[in-house]
Design an enzyme around this catalytic site. Structure first.
Site, short mmCIF file in Angstrom:
data_model
loop_
_atom_site.label_atom_id
_atom_site.label_comp_id
_atom_site.label_asym_id
_atom_site.label_seq_id
_atom_site.Cartn_x
_atom_site.Cartn_y
_atom_site.Cartn_z
CG LEU A 97 -1.86 -1.20 1.33
CD1 LEU A 97 -2.55 -1.24 2.69
CD2 LEU A 97 -2.89 -1.18 0.20
CG HIS A 113 9.78 -10.11 5.17
ND1 HIS A 113 9.17 -10.02 3.93
CD2 HIS A 113 11.04 -10.55 4.95
CE1 HIS A 113 10.04 -10.38 3.00
NE2 HIS A 113 11.19 -10.71 3.60
C1 GAR Z 1 3.84 -16.00 5.50
O1 GAR Z 1 5.03 -16.75 5.45
C2 GAR Z 1 4.14 -14.52 5.58
O2 GAR Z 1 5.28 -14.22 6.35
C3 GAR Z 1 4.42 -14.22 4.13
O3 GAR Z 1 3.49 -14.99 3.41
C4 GAR Z 1 3.07 -16.11 4.18
C5 GAR Z 1 1.56 -16.03 4.37
O4 GAR Z 1 1.08 -17.16 5.02
N1 GAR Z 1 4.30 -12.82 3.88
C6 GAR Z 1 5.04 -12.17 2.98
O5 GAR Z 1 5.83 -12.73 2.25
C7 GAR Z 1 4.80 -10.67 2.92
N2 GAR Z 1 5.85 -10.03 2.22
P1 GAR Z 1 -0.34 -17.17 5.76
O6 GAR Z 1 -1.39 -16.62 4.80
O7 GAR Z 1 -0.58 -18.63 6.05
O8 GAR Z 1 -0.23 -16.35 7.02
#
Ligand code: GAR
Length: 210
Positions: A97, A113
């Site tokens: 955003l 992250h």
């Molecule tokens: C998680 O590993 C989170 O840290 C990552 O995506 C996954 C979502 O899993 N986020 C990112 O990469 C943001 N830049 P979830 O939907 O099961 O929580």
């Protein structure tokens, strides 16, 4: 004690981090905060089902229905104001955003992250890609970071980090799972608790826990 803080969680996918927050809330571990709404950028995100199963209000603001990030960000800002959000948590939220939101909610938005920032972060580093790059580089430890969201992607003040060992036979999937279990699902609820109990101070782009 001050008023209970309204926590609005932003999601795009499976929602295991949302689940960790819901579990923490059910155990009384979110301090002075309560999850009042879950907003998804995709209408078929399983995270929405997790929220509904727990009686939490859901809304969707579908990213692909907006032509650009600026109009999407303005719509999101209005929704967050309508929901009277005190804390906004990106839990697997895959849209960056812009300052329309970040300035309206400065130091009130946090993101988890799946790496140790400043490694493997920034535009293009999300989900499994992060773990692919970590394995390509051959790092021996990776982990997770919870940080405040600013207009610059993954660059806001760091709140909590936890390291996780990388194994010789890891695939992006096994590394992702270990980092979620050992780091993300622990430090995200903890950071939310610290925020809701007013224990995080930001000074010169660094945070301190009271
Ligand atoms: C998680 O590993 C989170 O840290 C990552 O995506 C996954 C979502 O899993 N986020 C990112 O990469 C943001 N830049 P979830 O939907 O099961 O929580």
């Amino acid at each position: 004690m001050s008023n209970t803080k309204n926590i609005v969680v932003l999601v795009s996918g499976g929602g295991t981090n949302l689940q960790a927050l819901i579990d923490a809330q059910n155990k009384g571990e979110l301090g002075n905060g309560k999850i009042t709404c879950v907003i998804s950028s995709k209408d078929d995100a399983y995270a929405l089902t997790r929220a509904e199963n727990n009686g939490i209000k859901t809304r969707t603001l579908v990213r692909k229905e907006y032509s650009d990030i600026s109009s999407y960000s303005c719509a999101m800002r209005d929704l967050l104001l309508e929901e009277k959000a005190d804390l906004i948590v990106y839990a697997g939220f895959m849209t960056i955003l812009d300052e329309n939101v970040c300035n309206a909610f400065q130091y009130k938005m946090i993101n988890v992250h799946p790496a140790l920032i400043p490694s493997f972060c920034g535009k293009g580093y999300y989900g499994l890609h992060v773990h692919e790059e970590a394995l390509k580089k051959g790092v021996k430890v990776s982990g997770a970071t919870v940080h405040f969201v600013t207009a610059e992607c993954d660059a806001g003040p760091i709140i909590l980090q936890k390291a996780v060992e990388v194994m010789n036979d890891d695939t992006p999937e096994t590394l992702q799972k270990r980092i979620m279990e050992q780091a993300e699902w622990k430090i995200l609820p903890k950071a939310v608790q610290l925020f809701c109990d007013d224990r995080i101070i930001v000074e010169n782009h660094k945070t301190y826990i009271k």
